[in-house]
Design an enzyme around this catalytic site. Structure first.
Site, short mmCIF file in Angstrom:
data_model
loop_
_atom_site.label_atom_id
_atom_site.label_comp_id
_atom_site.label_asym_id
_atom_site.label_seq_id
_atom_site.Cartn_x
_atom_site.Cartn_y
_atom_site.Cartn_z
CE1 TYR A 184 -4.09 -5.08 1.38
CE2 TYR A 184 -3.12 -5.50 3.53
CZ TYR A 184 -3.18 -5.75 2.17
OH TYR A 184 -2.32 -6.66 1.59
CG HIS A 186 -5.48 -5.64 8.44
ND1 HIS A 186 -4.40 -4.80 8.56
CD2 HIS A 186 -5.10 -6.60 7.55
CE1 HIS A 186 -3.40 -5.25 7.80
NE2 HIS A 186 -3.81 -6.34 7.17
CG ASN A 238 0.45 -4.67 6.51
OD1 ASN A 238 1.21 -3.98 7.20
ND2 ASN A 238 0.32 -5.97 6.69
CG ASN A 266 -0.50 -2.78 -0.70
OD1 ASN A 266 -0.26 -3.29 -1.79
ND2 ASN A 266 -1.04 -3.47 0.30
CB THR A 268 -2.31 -13.19 3.60
OG1 THR A 268 -3.15 -12.16 4.16
CG2 THR A 268 -2.90 -13.64 2.28
#
Length: 371
Positions: free
Chosen positions: A187, A182, A185, A242, A29
């Site tokens: 998400y 994805h 992480n 996260n 990102t």
């Protein structure tokens, strides 16, 4: 056990593609898409063109829908303008003889109402606030705390699957060579997989089989678009970024890997270690072994690798390919520098996210430094 000092520079068969080397560019990102619209630009095309010497580029996380957006200035793949913007990128990489996959992304709870359609709450498997997780909603907002999301309703699951399927379709139209889903992480798909974030009591939560249901349904939908040989997935079994945690990552990700193997996808990319946080000190060897035993196709290792460690892990049979992140940010010609044993540029962490050309397309190549 492989014995080859040049192993990183050998061609590699990934699905039905022949990669020029085993040095991959990890999804990164960088928050430099055109606003409004979350559209890739010519600057983004130049950035990827410079790094096309990688065996494969896995492009940055790209939201499959407006609901999937979690940070300002990140790109999407759900509008025609975005598809055309990404076409500039794929054309640039292909002109240099490279391959590029798109990473399909839905952030789930790691968002903010100001980034969501109509100011809605972000969605998640369960209404659990990720303590300490933050995002940014504009260039000058600074990092702001994530709020409590709302739990997805059972009848919304088909729409989530469709978002990924449509993202896969759009990636194909944009000229990508394949896609990576994805599921890492912290998400959305990772939130469903891990026990710490999924407290549902329906068929999408509770047991491990149920927690894996949505990610596997998404994988199946994307395979229907691309075929299994052009599909991969990213996971972060022991990552804490996260506010993520799983009670038994060895069983969870060993089982997930076995089910993915049955679907015959091309690869699993595993975030083994991360500067953003890891529950294990060093690489989670037990989890890596469980995935390697369960998944018969390509394993891609990620997480702070040096050249020498990457080579040794391949020789030792711990991985097939290695993806590099921060080293590729600061060294657009990373494979050539590795080949020659040349010095590496240092990265500037202050320019990782957002901004302009500085710290993005102005890192010098060896050829620039020799003139």
């Amino acid at each position: 056990m492989v014995q080859n000092d040049d192993i990183l520079f050998e061609p590699f068969e990934l699905g039905d593609l022949t990669l020029r080397n085993r040095i991959l560019m990890a999804p990164l990102t960088r928050s430099r898409s055109k606003q409004p619209g979350d559209v890739p630009t010519e600057m983004n095309a130049e950035y990827y063109r410079q790094r096309a010497g990688a065996g494969l580029i896995i492009a940055e996380a790209t939201q499959v829908s407006p609901q999937g957006k979690g940070y300002a200035f990140t790109p999407g793949i759900h509008s025609e303008e975005q598809v055309e913007g990404w076409r500039r990128v794929t054309d640039a990489v292909h002109e240099e003889g490279g391959y590029i996959f798109l990473q399909l992304w839905h952030v789930g709870r790691i968002s903010h109402p100001e980034l969501q359609p109509n100011g809605n709450k972000p969605v998640a498997p369960s209404a659990i606030k990720p303590e300490g997780a933050k995002t940014y909603i504009s260039a000058d907002s600074g990092m702001i705390e994530i709020q409590t999301p709302r739990a997805l309703e059972l009848d919304e699951m088909p729409d989530i699957i469709e978002q990924f399927r449509q993202g896969a379709e759009n990636a194909k139209r944009a000229g990508f060579d394949g896609v990576e889903i994805h599921a890492a992480n912290g998400y959305l798909l990772d939130q469903f997989i891990k026990s710490g974030s999924n407290h549902r009591d329906d068929e999408y939560g509770g047991s491990l089989e149920n927690r894996l249901r949505l990610p596997l349904e998404v994988v199946a939908a994307v395979i229907d678009v691309w075929g299994a040989q052009r599909v991969g997935i990213r996971v972060s079994p022991t990552g804490s970024f996260n506010a993520m945690e799983d009670a038994d990552p060895v069983t969870t990700f060993g089982t997930f890997a076995k089910k993915l193997d049955a679907l015959k996808i091309a690869f699993i990319e595993v975030v083994e270690d991360s500067f953003q946080g890891n529950h294990v000190s060093g690489r989670p060897e037990a989890v890596i072994e469980a995935i390697r035993e369960s998944f018969t196709r390509t394993y891609i290792a990620n997480g702070g690798y040096t050249f020498n460690e990457a080579k040794q892990r391949i020789i030792d049979g711990k991985t097939d390919l290695v993806s590099f992140g921060r080293l590729f940010i600061s060294n657009p010609d990373l494979p050539e520098r590795f080949r020659l044993g040349a010095p590496l540029n240092e990265w500037d962490e202050s320019t990782f996210y957002g901004g302009d050309e500085r710290g993005y397309i102005d890192y010098p190549k060896l050829s620039d430094q020799s003139t």
